[in-house]
Design a protein around this motif. Structure first.
Motif, mmCIF file in Angstrom:
data_model
loop_
_atom_site.group_PDB
_atom_site.id
_atom_site.type_symbol
_atom_site.label_atom_id
_atom_site.label_comp_id
_atom_site.label_asym_id
_atom_site.label_seq_id
_atom_site.Cartn_x
_atom_site.Cartn_y
_atom_site.Cartn_z
ATOM 1 N N GLY A 169 0.817 -1.210 0.000
ATOM 2 C CA GLY A 169 0.000 0.000 0.000
ATOM 3 C C GLY A 169 0.849 1.257 0.000
ATOM 4 O O GLY A 169 0.485 2.272 -0.614
ATOM 5 N N ALA A 170 1.997 1.198 0.682
ATOM 6 C CA ALA A 170 2.894 2.351 0.704
ATOM 7 C C ALA A 170 3.468 2.633 -0.672
ATOM 8 O O ALA A 170 3.743 3.792 -1.013
ATOM 9 N N CYS A 171 3.618 1.611 -1.481
ATOM 10 C CA CYS A 171 4.127 1.812 -2.845
ATOM 11 C C CYS A 171 3.187 2.684 -3.672
ATOM 12 O O CYS A 171 3.626 3.424 -4.561
ATOM 13 N N PHE A 172 1.892 2.640 -3.364
ATOM 14 C CA PHE A 172 0.952 3.506 -4.073
ATOM 15 C C PHE A 172 1.193 4.980 -3.733
ATOM 16 O O PHE A 172 0.967 5.849 -4.564
ATOM 17 N N PHE A 173 1.653 5.247 -2.514
ATOM 18 C CA PHE A 173 1.977 6.627 -2.177
ATOM 19 C C PHE A 173 3.162 7.120 -2.993
ATOM 20 O O PHE A 173 3.241 8.306 -3.320
ATOM 21 N N PHE A 174 4.119 6.217 -3.334
ATOM 22 C CA PHE A 174 5.198 6.604 -4.252
ATOM 23 C C PHE A 174 4.617 7.001 -5.602
ATOM 24 O O PHE A 174 5.040 7.981 -6.207
ATOM 25 N N MET A 175 3.660 6.226 -6.074
ATOM 26 C CA MET A 175 3.050 6.506 -7.379
ATOM 27 C C MET A 175 2.309 7.841 -7.373
ATOM 28 O O MET A 175 2.265 8.529 -8.391
ATOM 29 N N PHE A 176 1.737 8.203 -6.232
ATOM 30 C CA PHE A 176 0.979 9.456 -6.143
ATOM 31 C C PHE A 176 1.872 10.642 -5.794
ATOM 32 O O PHE A 176 1.399 11.761 -5.691
ATOM 33 N N GLY A 177 3.176 10.387 -5.600
ATOM 34 C CA GLY A 177 4.124 11.461 -5.347
ATOM 35 C C GLY A 177 4.278 11.836 -3.880
ATOM 36 O O GLY A 177 4.869 12.872 -3.588
ATOM 37 N N ASN A 178 3.768 11.022 -2.993
ATOM 38 C CA ASN A 178 3.879 11.317 -1.563
ATOM 39 C C ASN A 178 4.969 10.419 -0.964
ATOM 40 O O ASN A 178 4.690 9.491 -0.210
ATOM 41 N N ASN A 179 6.222 10.726 -1.330
ATOM 42 C CA ASN A 179 7.359 9.888 -0.919
ATOM 43 C C ASN A 179 7.530 9.832 0.593
ATOM 44 O O ASN A 179 7.876 8.783 1.144
ATOM 45 N N GLU A 180 7.323 10.966 1.248
ATOM 46 C CA GLU A 180 7.513 11.017 2.701
ATOM 47 C C GLU A 180 6.577 10.046 3.418
ATOM 48 O O GLU A 180 6.980 9.304 4.315
ATOM 49 N N LYS A 181 5.324 10.051 3.039
ATOM 50 C CA LYS A 181 4.332 9.156 3.652
ATOM 51 C C LYS A 181 4.674 7.694 3.336
ATOM 52 O O LYS A 181 4.525 6.814 4.180
ATOM 53 N N ALA A 182 5.129 7.431 2.111
ATOM 54 C CA ALA A 182 5.466 6.058 1.709
ATOM 55 C C ALA A 182 6.615 5.522 2.559
ATOM 56 O O ALA A 182 6.533 4.397 3.081
ATOM 57 N N TRP A 183 7.695 6.295 2.689
ATOM 58 C CA TRP A 183 8.827 5.829 3.477
ATOM 59 C C TRP A 183 8.449 5.648 4.943
ATOM 60 O O TRP A 183 8.901 4.703 5.599
ATOM 61 N N SER A 184 7.606 6.545 5.444
ATOM 62 C CA SER A 184 7.153 6.441 6.828
ATOM 63 C C SER A 184 6.371 5.146 7.050
ATOM 64 O O SER A 184 6.586 4.447 8.052
ATOM 65 N N MET A 185 5.478 4.814 6.139
ATOM 66 C CA MET A 185 4.694 3.587 6.269
ATOM 67 C C MET A 185 5.573 2.346 6.179
ATOM 68 O O MET A 185 5.394 1.385 6.936
ATOM 69 N N ILE A 186 6.536 2.362 5.255
ATOM 70 C CA ILE A 186 7.426 1.208 5.094
ATOM 71 C C ILE A 186 8.291 1.012 6.336
ATOM 72 O O ILE A 186 8.443 -0.114 6.829
ATOM 73 N N MET A 187 8.818 2.104 6.871
ATOM 74 C CA MET A 187 9.647 2.000 8.077
ATOM 75 C C MET A 187 8.824 1.511 9.268
ATOM 76 O O MET A 187 9.279 0.643 10.023
#
Length: 94
Positions: A50-68
């Motif tokens: 699901g965090a990978c979708f935030f990368f696709m939407f351009g929200n890198n900060e949220k994606a890395w936060s979710m993955i961590m």
């Protein structure tokens, strides 16, 4: 004639109640911990995907936060049986 018990008698601790309580707590928590350990990988995987979708939407900060957070949660859940063994050892030593 009943035997007299001194009023200032202090009961000596035997550890029976502590040992029994620890056994009961271990019996109750062990299946719950095993279930959490079993389902932690699939849940962490879904969160990371699901965090990978935030990368696709351009929200890198949220994606890395979710993955961590998903990775840290997974590791801590996998280590929880070890933490409980340490607590049990400390409880028996006291």
């Amino acid at each position: 004639m009943p035997s007299a018990v001194p009023l200032n008698a202090i009961a000596q601790p035997t550890g029976i109640i502590v040992d029994k309580s620890l056994d009961i707590l271990t019996t109750i928590l062990d299946p719950l911990i095993q279930v959490m350990v079993s389902i932690s990988f699939p849940i962490a995987s879904v969160i990371m995907i699901g965090a990978c979708f935030f990368f696709m939407f351009g929200n890198n900060e949220k994606a890395w936060s979710m993955i961590m957070n998903a990775g840290l949660g997974y590791v801590l859940i996998q280590m929880s049986p070890l933490f409980l063994k340490i607590l049990r050892t400390i409880g028996k030593a006291i």
